[in-house]
Design a protein around this motif. Sequence first.
Motif, PDB file in Angstrom:
ATOM      1  N   PHE A 126       0.863  -1.184   0.000  1.00  0.00           N
ATOM      2  CA  PHE A 126       0.000   0.000   0.000  1.00  0.00           C
ATOM      3  C   PHE A 126       0.897   1.230   0.000  1.00  0.00           C
ATOM      4  CE2 PHE A 126      -2.385  -3.413   1.915  1.00  0.00           C
ATOM      5  CZ  PHE A 126      -3.643  -3.304   1.331  1.00  0.00           C
ATOM      6  N   PHE A 127       0.822   2.031  -1.056  1.00  0.00           N
ATOM      7  CA  PHE A 127       1.698   3.188  -1.195  1.00  0.00           C
ATOM      8  C   PHE A 127       0.976   4.448  -0.728  1.00  0.00           C
ATOM      9  CE2 PHE A 127       3.694   6.681  -3.594  1.00  0.00           C
ATOM     10  CZ  PHE A 127       5.019   6.489  -3.218  1.00  0.00           C
ATOM     11  N   ASP A 128       1.633   5.195   0.161  1.00  0.00           N
ATOM     12  CA  ASP A 128       1.083   6.448   0.671  1.00  0.00           C
ATOM     13  C   ASP A 128       1.734   7.607  -0.070  1.00  0.00           C
ATOM     14  OD1 ASP A 128      -0.334   8.221   2.505  1.00  0.00           O
ATOM     15  OD2 ASP A 128       1.651   8.608   3.368  1.00  0.00           O
ATOM     16  N   ASN A 129       0.950   8.309  -0.867  1.00  0.00           N
ATOM     17  CA  ASN A 129       1.490   9.373  -1.699  1.00  0.00           C
ATOM     18  C   ASN A 129       1.970  10.576  -0.897  1.00  0.00           C
ATOM     19  OD1 ASN A 129       1.002   8.783  -4.778  1.00  0.00           O
ATOM     20  ND2 ASN A 129      -0.802   8.027  -3.715  1.00  0.00           N
ATOM     21  N   GLU A 130       1.412  10.790   0.284  1.00  0.00           N
ATOM     22  CA  GLU A 130       1.798  11.953   1.082  1.00  0.00           C
ATOM     23  C   GLU A 130       3.207  11.811   1.644  1.00  0.00           C
ATOM     24  OE1 GLU A 130       0.184  14.904   1.607  1.00  0.00           O
ATOM     25  OE2 GLU A 130      -1.131  14.161   0.015  1.00  0.00           O
ATOM     26  N   THR A 131       3.595  10.594   2.015  1.00  0.00           N
ATOM     27  CA  THR A 131       4.905  10.385   2.638  1.00  0.00           C
ATOM     28  C   THR A 131       5.808   9.475   1.810  1.00  0.00           C
ATOM     29  OG1 THR A 131       4.134   8.476   3.920  1.00  0.00           O
ATOM     30  CG2 THR A 131       3.883  10.662   4.928  1.00  0.00           C
ATOM     31  N   PHE A 132       5.316   9.030   0.660  1.00  0.00           N
ATOM     32  CA  PHE A 132       6.086   8.152  -0.234  1.00  0.00           C
ATOM     33  C   PHE A 132       6.486   6.846   0.464  1.00  0.00           C
ATOM     34  CE2 PHE A 132       6.957  12.612  -1.255  1.00  0.00           C
ATOM     35  CZ  PHE A 132       6.460  12.679  -2.543  1.00  0.00           C
ATOM     36  N   THR A 133       5.631   6.418   1.392  1.00  0.00           N
ATOM     37  CA  THR A 133       5.909   5.230   2.208  1.00  0.00           C
ATOM     38  C   THR A 133       5.129   4.032   1.698  1.00  0.00           C
ATOM     39  OG1 THR A 133       6.250   6.627   4.148  1.00  0.00           O
ATOM     40  CG2 THR A 133       5.829   4.286   4.552  1.00  0.00           C
ATOM     41  N   VAL A 134       5.765   2.869   1.740  1.00  0.00           N
ATOM     42  CA  VAL A 134       5.094   1.619   1.376  1.00  0.00           C
ATOM     43  C   VAL A 134       4.852   0.800   2.643  1.00  0.00           C
ATOM     44  CG1 VAL A 134       5.083  -0.365  -0.177  1.00  0.00           C
ATOM     45  CG2 VAL A 134       6.447   1.653  -0.753  1.00  0.00           C
ATOM     46  N   THR A 135       3.583   0.495   2.896  1.00  0.00           N
ATOM     47  CA  THR A 135       3.188  -0.418   3.969  1.00  0.00           C
ATOM     48  C   THR A 135       2.924  -1.783   3.348  1.00  0.00           C
ATOM     49  OG1 THR A 135       2.196   1.328   5.321  1.00  0.00           O
ATOM     50  CG2 THR A 135       1.416  -0.931   5.703  1.00  0.00           C
ATOM     51  N   TYR A 136       3.367  -2.825   4.025  1.00  0.00           N
ATOM     52  CA  TYR A 136       3.199  -4.179   3.486  1.00  0.00           C
ATOM     53  C   TYR A 136       2.344  -5.025   4.423  1.00  0.00           C
ATOM     54  CZ  TYR A 136       7.139  -2.947   0.465  1.00  0.00           C
ATOM     55  OH  TYR A 136       7.960  -2.333  -0.445  1.00  0.00           O
ATOM     56  N   PHE A 165      -1.410  12.229   8.960  1.00  0.00           N
ATOM     57  CA  PHE A 165      -1.216  13.376   9.838  1.00  0.00           C
ATOM     58  C   PHE A 165      -1.137  14.651   9.016  1.00  0.00           C
ATOM     59  CE2 PHE A 165       1.806  16.286  12.039  1.00  0.00           C
ATOM     60  CZ  PHE A 165       1.012  16.590  13.143  1.00  0.00           C
ATOM     61  N   ASP A 166      -1.952  15.633   9.380  1.00  0.00           N
ATOM     62  CA  ASP A 166      -1.947  16.935   8.728  1.00  0.00           C
ATOM     63  C   ASP A 166      -1.218  17.915   9.631  1.00  0.00           C
ATOM     64  OD1 ASP A 166      -2.376  19.340   7.510  1.00  0.00           O
ATOM     65  OD2 ASP A 166      -4.563  19.296   7.652  1.00  0.00           O
ATOM     66  N   PRO A 167       0.027  18.287   9.297  1.00  0.00           N
ATOM     67  CA  PRO A 167       0.792  19.145  10.197  1.00  0.00           C
ATOM     68  C   PRO A 167       0.228  20.547  10.332  1.00  0.00           C
ATOM     69  CG  PRO A 167       1.957  18.837   8.127  1.00  0.00           C
ATOM     70  CD  PRO A 167       0.790  17.900   8.107  1.00  0.00           C
ATOM     71  N   SER A 168      -0.552  21.010   9.354  1.00  0.00           N
ATOM     72  CA  SER A 168      -1.102  22.362   9.439  1.00  0.00           C
ATOM     73  C   SER A 168      -2.239  22.456  10.455  1.00  0.00           C
ATOM     74  CB  SER A 168      -1.592  22.824   8.067  1.00  0.00           C
ATOM     75  OG  SER A 168      -2.624  21.976   7.585  1.00  0.00           O
ATOM     76  N   SER A 169      -2.969  21.352  10.649  1.00  0.00           N
ATOM     77  CA  SER A 169      -4.085  21.355  11.606  1.00  0.00           C
ATOM     78  C   SER A 169      -3.796  20.545  12.860  1.00  0.00           C
ATOM     79  CB  SER A 169      -5.346  20.794  10.942  1.00  0.00           C
ATOM     80  OG  SER A 169      -5.195  19.406  10.652  1.00  0.00           O
ATOM     81  N   GLY A 170      -2.766  19.692  12.799  1.00  0.00           N
ATOM     82  CA  GLY A 170      -2.479  18.813  13.927  1.00  0.00           C
ATOM     83  C   GLY A 170      -3.447  17.656  14.047  1.00  0.00           C
ATOM     84  N   ARG A 171      -4.153  17.339  12.975  1.00  0.00           N
ATOM     85  CA  ARG A 171      -5.157  16.269  13.026  1.00  0.00           C
ATOM     86  C   ARG A 171      -4.608  14.966  12.454  1.00  0.00           C
ATOM     87  NH1 ARG A 171     -10.019  17.551  14.730  1.00  0.00           N
ATOM     88  NH2 ARG A 171     -10.642  19.750  14.813  1.00  0.00           N
ATOM     89  N   THR A 172      -4.964  13.871  13.124  1.00  0.00           N
ATOM     90  CA  THR A 172      -4.632  12.541  12.628  1.00  0.00           C
ATOM     91  C   THR A 172      -5.877  11.897  12.039  1.00  0.00           C
ATOM     92  OG1 THR A 172      -5.067  11.546  14.794  1.00  0.00           O
ATOM     93  CG2 THR A 172      -2.802  12.218  14.329  1.00  0.00           C
TER      94      THR A 172
END
Length: 305
Positions: A26-36, A55-62
């Motif tokens: 599963f590729f996360d486009n926001e962090t370029f991370t692959v979860t397996y 995680f949205d750093p501008s709002s602090g929301r997860t």
Amino acid sequence: MVDSVLAHASAQIISAQQHIPQIKAFFDNETFTVTYVVHDPETKAAAIIDSVLDFDPSSGRTSFASADKAIAYVKEHALEVEWLLETHAHADHLSAAPYLQEKLGGKIAIGEHILMVQDVFGKLFNAGTEFQRDGSDFDHLFADGDTFKIGKLDVTVMHVPGHTPADIAYVIGDAVFVGDTMFMPDYGTARADFPGGDARKLYQSMRRLLSLPDTTRLFMCHDYLPEGRDEYVWETTVEEQRKGNIHAHEGVSEDEFVKMRTARDKTLNMPRLILPSVQVNMRAGRLPPKEDNGLRYLKVPLNGV
């Protein structure tokens, strides 16, 4: 000196034909991370490796869209999650391991050298006495050479420091999940300038991984889509890395690599999410405790990094 862990992992890979892991990325486009999600097709036992908490750093929301995709896949295929595995304390995304544990079960695990990371960053973030720097936030700590099973799949743990002092790789059947030790051949290798990082150790760790059998499948934790390529990819082989890694192919000496890596790291900015990521991931993905107003806070140490 004979590397007994490497020899054991190589033997496991060679004999893995009867128990080949099923792997879903599963590729996360926001962090370029692959979860397996890795599972044993026969027993349906599974592990989730390097999960992402949105995680949205501008709002602090997860939020949980990325993790929910893995959950949906697990439920669709009636898998039984036994392990939630981290290759290291990531500096570019928050781990969703506690959320996945709540929804699916499984033990949260990382390498035993996480204690070094907890000590360094516990001090940087001035974490209170509630934060135990003994690895107890995790359910299990792995040492180099540890073995375990996911169903009938054999797993060997390899300590591969350099990017951080605590990086480990998981050899599962004929596949290796290398974390941030290296990237796809056309992108090269991970930075080694975080606290406790070491370019020389990174080179040695890569050479250890690239001493595995040629056909060993290697799965990256990230892909950053280098210039000249138009799609994200994250699977390669030992042979392809040996021949084509732009930073560490055969023929590149340790001193040459260290010189290149050190110079390159000086040009890099800190990851966008390093401050929220590390103070969460050093806690096994758990958010800092609530304060007396019922809210949780992430700290930004001024002029600290």
